[in-house]
Scaffold this active site. Structure first.
Site, PDB file in Angstrom:
ATOM      1  N   CYS A   2      44.714  -3.915 -27.429  1.00  0.00           N
ATOM      2  CA  CYS A   2      45.971  -3.586 -28.106  1.00  0.00           C
ATOM      3  C   CYS A   2      45.941  -2.176 -28.678  1.00  0.00           C
ATOM      4  CB  CYS A   2      46.198  -4.556 -29.253  1.00  0.00           C
ATOM      5  SG  CYS A   2      46.101  -6.269 -28.787  1.00  0.00           S
ATOM      6  N   ARG A  27      44.731   1.612 -22.439  1.00  0.00           N
ATOM      7  CA  ARG A  27      43.843   0.632 -23.054  1.00  0.00           C
ATOM      8  C   ARG A  27      44.090  -0.777 -22.512  1.00  0.00           C
ATOM      9  NH1 ARG A  27      41.763   2.339 -28.152  1.00  0.00           N
ATOM     10  NH2 ARG A  27      41.742   0.172 -28.782  1.00  0.00           N
ATOM     11  N   TRP A  76      47.685  -6.885 -25.928  1.00  0.00           N
ATOM     12  CA  TRP A  76      46.864  -7.478 -24.864  1.00  0.00           C
ATOM     13  C   TRP A  76      46.576  -8.892 -25.341  1.00  0.00           C
ATOM     14  CZ3 TRP A  76      41.824  -9.371 -24.171  1.00  0.00           C
ATOM     15  CH2 TRP A  76      41.344  -9.369 -22.862  1.00  0.00           C
ATOM     16  N   ASN A 102      45.787  -5.254 -34.397  1.00  0.00           N
ATOM     17  CA  ASN A 102      44.757  -5.284 -33.349  1.00  0.00           C
ATOM     18  C   ASN A 102      43.610  -6.123 -33.862  1.00  0.00           C
ATOM     19  OD1 ASN A 102      46.239  -3.447 -31.944  1.00  0.00           O
ATOM     20  ND2 ASN A 102      44.771  -1.773 -32.086  1.00  0.00           N
ATOM     21  N   GLY A 103      43.014  -6.927 -32.990  1.00  0.00           N
ATOM     22  CA  GLY A 103      41.860  -7.720 -33.415  1.00  0.00           C
ATOM     23  C   GLY A 103      42.182  -9.195 -33.442  1.00  0.00           C
ATOM     24  N   GLU A 485      26.422  -1.159 -11.040  1.00  0.00           N
ATOM     25  CA  GLU A 485      27.586  -0.358 -11.415  1.00  0.00           C
ATOM     26  C   GLU A 485      28.562  -0.224 -10.227  1.00  0.00           C
ATOM     27  OE1 GLU A 485      28.887   0.421 -14.015  1.00  0.00           O
ATOM     28  OE2 GLU A 485      30.189   2.127 -13.658  1.00  0.00           O
ATOM     29  N   GLU A 492      36.416  -4.391 -10.327  1.00  0.00           N
ATOM     30  CA  GLU A 492      37.359  -4.295 -11.437  1.00  0.00           C
ATOM     31  C   GLU A 492      38.678  -3.637 -11.051  1.00  0.00           C
ATOM     32  OE1 GLU A 492      36.141  -1.918 -14.852  1.00  0.00           O
ATOM     33  OE2 GLU A 492      34.978  -0.605 -13.566  1.00  0.00           O
ATOM     34  N   HIS A 508      16.438 -15.730  -1.908  1.00  0.00           N
ATOM     35  CA  HIS A 508      16.347 -16.879  -2.822  1.00  0.00           C
ATOM     36  C   HIS A 508      17.688 -17.567  -3.016  1.00  0.00           C
ATOM     37  CE1 HIS A 508      12.172 -15.960  -3.680  1.00  0.00           C
ATOM     38  NE2 HIS A 508      12.546 -14.692  -3.678  1.00  0.00           N
TER      39      HIS A 508
HETATM   40  O1  M6R Z   1      33.388   1.472 -24.740  1.00  0.00           O
HETATM   41  P1  M6R Z   1      32.173   0.812 -24.191  1.00  0.00           P
HETATM   42  O2  M6R Z   1      31.308   1.738 -23.418  1.00  0.00           O
HETATM   43  O3  M6R Z   1      31.370   0.093 -25.249  1.00  0.00           O
HETATM   44  O4  M6R Z   1      32.695  -0.293 -23.201  1.00  0.00           O
HETATM   45  C1  M6R Z   1      31.821  -1.193 -22.584  1.00  0.00           C
HETATM   46  C2  M6R Z   1      32.462  -1.825 -21.368  1.00  0.00           C
HETATM   47  O5  M6R Z   1      33.617  -2.535 -21.752  1.00  0.00           O
HETATM   48  C3  M6R Z   1      32.839  -0.779 -20.329  1.00  0.00           C
HETATM   49  O6  M6R Z   1      31.728  -0.047 -19.929  1.00  0.00           O
HETATM   50  C4  M6R Z   1      33.478  -1.447 -19.090  1.00  0.00           C
HETATM   51  O7  M6R Z   1      32.554  -2.270 -18.448  1.00  0.00           O
HETATM   52  C5  M6R Z   1      33.987  -0.352 -18.176  1.00  0.00           C
HETATM   53  N1  M6R Z   1      35.316   0.009 -18.547  1.00  0.00           N
HETATM   54  C6  M6R Z   1      33.960  -0.719 -16.749  1.00  0.00           C
HETATM   55  O8  M6R Z   1      34.369   0.348 -15.958  1.00  0.00           O
END
Ligand code: M6R
Length: 612
Positions: A2, A27, A76, A102-103, A485, A492, A508
């Site tokens: 949010c 966001r 969100w 937010n939260g 990664e 994603e 395995h």
């Molecule tokens: O802001 P942060 O680095 O703590 O966020 C951690 C993850 O949410 C973030 O790395 C997420 O996996 C990426 N947006 C993926 O591309």
């Protein structure tokens, strides 16, 4: 996640609120709304489900809403489906109190019950409506004004929040409170701006106040007063944000993600040069001196998502170079585990945003256990940066695309530098090796440029495989970290199911999933593990898999096995993730583009995950 904006000044508020919300779109959100005050008139609230465009339309770009004081929100969904009813702002039925939040308020059900008994009724499924009505309850019950009601609220609720509030009795003020969720305020030329993210304010001001945990703010026109939870006025210093405004624009690129992929050479160079001076690493700014470094017996690296993947790579580098034991942990697991952190431990929290709820909780728990903490963070002044004992700022600049690229690359560089310095101080490497590592790191930006010059090959391959159903990534050692990664990048933003495996694990269980045409991407940059990787690839091939290899120039023999190969320049074995990740980022990006998806704002995802 949010986003919150607020404006109180001398011009029409709604267009500024909408502009601020548009800067927070990255966001992630599913509905949006604004509430505006026009003098003593009732608060006017407009909400819309879906994209911000709908809210722009409903309000005629904000022009239809009169008033120079207001708050806005992109939601969100956490409690309740995305809908206009659940969208913020929420208010008490008489509009005495209107809020955006937010939260998560964890004890909202118990509070709701209490409020129902007191005569309140509820129309949405949200915890936010409960919060609005609880604040209203305290205002009416104690009649001691907004600051009193807000401090009672903060003492009563459990959870995390950043909340902006309009009180009917204070038409020229906006109030804000926060705990474990970011909120910043900027004052410029008689106007006051508020946002949950600096990006929304950059266009108006770079002079920012950070509201601390359990603090409150009262925003007048061109002025702001801060209070602690005991309702005492507190003084705050202004921080100048140095980010370039253009950094938050696309500058001719089709998407933020591809722009940010291209910014990696610069992000790497800036991060490197921020601590390497005259051929030496200088951690004075981090407050990490040689005695400190010598003393550590154990390192933990704790993070989420891509930042966790940086930790997986860093573990290989730190253990190999500095010979210090490293455990890498997912923050959401670390925080609920029975922790046995030995004395003289360093806990490194890696986070782009510096606001990720689980990483922040892990940081606090590590401190409670007596560990020294170091944050590798991109956002200056973020909560994790402020609470950690030491901070290594990555200089990636604002990252807008939900899928991280340049921040990940800058985090890798920070972790290599830590490993090199730890290795030197702990006398595990010679002066020549130290100089050699630093020299090699300086070549990384140029090598990334070279990979980017060849991006059309990856684009071609991505178009061919855009309809894949399942993709597997394989790697050994540090290449496994890169595979993790690469797999996340693909899934994603392209919504293709993909998984990464340590190549030795294939037999395995996973190999039973390989059938004719399954795309398997093998990362093989480590000379010592090359032959073993080739064997794993052959196993996949003999089961009908389609193989993409990712290796260094010179390993041309791979073409006997792989159906398609992407090559990267040679570098020191420890630094290969910085190069190998780039073709995989490009692959994820081009597959998403080929499928016509919303690359920068993938479904269900948020840039900064500020709730558990
Ligand atoms: O802001 P942060 O680095 O703590 O966020 C951690 C993850 O949410 C973030 O790395 C997420 O996996 C990426 N947006 C993926 O591309």
């Amino acid at each position: 996640m949010c986003g919150i904006v607020g404006f109180n000044g001398h011009v029409q508020a709604a267009p500024i609120l909408l502009d601020g919300l548009s800067k927070l779109e990255y966001r992630g959100y599913d509905s949006a709304g604004v509430a505006v005050r026009n003098g003593k008139n009732d608060v006017e609230i407009v909400k819309a489900k879906g994209r911000l465009k709908a809210l722009y339309e409903k309000t005629n770009d904000g022009l239809a809403m009169a008033g120079d004081c207001g708050i806005g929100h992109t939601r969100w969904a956490t409690h309740g489906e995305p809908s206009e009813t659940n969208a913020h702002p929420h208010c008490s039925d008489d509009r005495n109190v209107t809020i955006v939040h937010n939260g998560i308020i964890e004890n909202y059900l118990e509070l709701k019950e209490m409020l129902e008994k007191a005569g309140y009724s509820f129309h949405s499924q949200t915890d936010t409506e409960v919060a609005a009505k609880l604040i209203d309850y305290y205002v009416k019950k104690y009649q001691k004004g907004p600051i009193d009601a807000l401090s009672r609220f903060m003492l009563r609720v459990r959870g995390s929040y950043a909340i902006a509030v309009l009180f009917a009795e204070c038409p020229d003020e906006i109030y804000a409170i926060r705990k474990d969720n970011p909120m910043v305020i900027g004052v410029k030329d008689g106007n006051t701006y508020m946002a949950s993210d600096v990006a929304a304010l950059l266009r108006y001001t770079r002079d920012i106040y950070y509201i601390g945990d359990n603090e409150m703010a009262c925003m007048g026109k061109g002025e702001v007063t801060f209070y602690n939870i005991d309702q005492e006025v507190i003084e705050k210093d202004v921080t100048e944000v140095k980010w370039d405004v253009n950094a938050a624009e696309k500058n001719g690129f089709e998407h933020f993600m591809i722009k940010e992929i291209h910014e990696q050479p610069r992000a790497v160079k800036d991060t490197l040069n921020s601590v390497v001076k005259d051929g030496k690493i200088d951690f004075t700014a981090l407050g990490l001196d040689e005695d400190h470094i010598r003393n550590f017996r154990q390192i933990y690296i704790v993070a989420c998502g891509s930042a966790y993947h940086v930790g997986v790579a860093a573990q290989y580098v730190l253990e190999d170079m500095a010979e210090i034991p490293v455990r890498v942990e997912i923050a959401s697991e670390f925080r609920y585990r029975h922790l046995l952190i030995p004395e003289n431990s360093l806990v490194i929290i890696v986070s782009q945003s510096g606001e990720t709820a689980d990483s922040l909780a892990a940081l606090r728990i590590a401190k409670e256990h007596g560990a020294e903490t170091l944050a590798i963070v991109n956002v200056v002044g973020s909560t994790i940066a402020r609470e950690a004992d030491h901070v290594f700022y990555t200089l990636a600049g604002p990252e807008i695309s939900v899928a991280t690229t340049k921040a990940y690359s800058a985090q890798l560089i920070a972790s290599y530098l830590l490993a090199i310095e730890f290795a030197k101080v702990r006398e595990k490497i010679t002066d020549e090796q130290y100089a050699g590592y630093l020299e090699e790191l300086q070549t990384v930006p140029g090598k990334i440029e070279k990979i980017l010059d060849d991006k059309e090959r990856i684009q071609w391959f991505a178009a061919k495989y855009a309809n894949a159903q399942d993709v597997f990534f394989l790697g050994r050692g540090i290449d496994y970290a890169v595979s993790l990664e690469g797999s996340l990048k693909l899934k994603e933003i392209s919504y293709i199911h993909s998984e990464a495996y340590a190549a030795g694990e294939l037999k395995h269980g996973t190999i039973s999933l390989i059938e004719k045409g399954t795309l398997v991407i093998s990362v093989l940059t480590q000379p010592d593990l090359y032959e073993k990787m080739i064997s794993n690839m052959v196993e996949v091939k003999s089961r009908g898999g389609y193989l993409m290899g990712l290796t260094t120039y010179g390993n041309y023999g791979i073409e006997d096995t792989a159906d398609f190969t992407a090559y990267i320049p040679k570098t020191d074995i420890h630094f290969t993730p910085s190069l190998a990740v780039v073709p995989l980022q490009l692959l994820g990006y081009y597959v998403s583009v080929a499928k016509g998806l919303d690359v920068d704002k993938p479904r269900n995802l948020a840039k900064s995950v500020t709730v558990e």
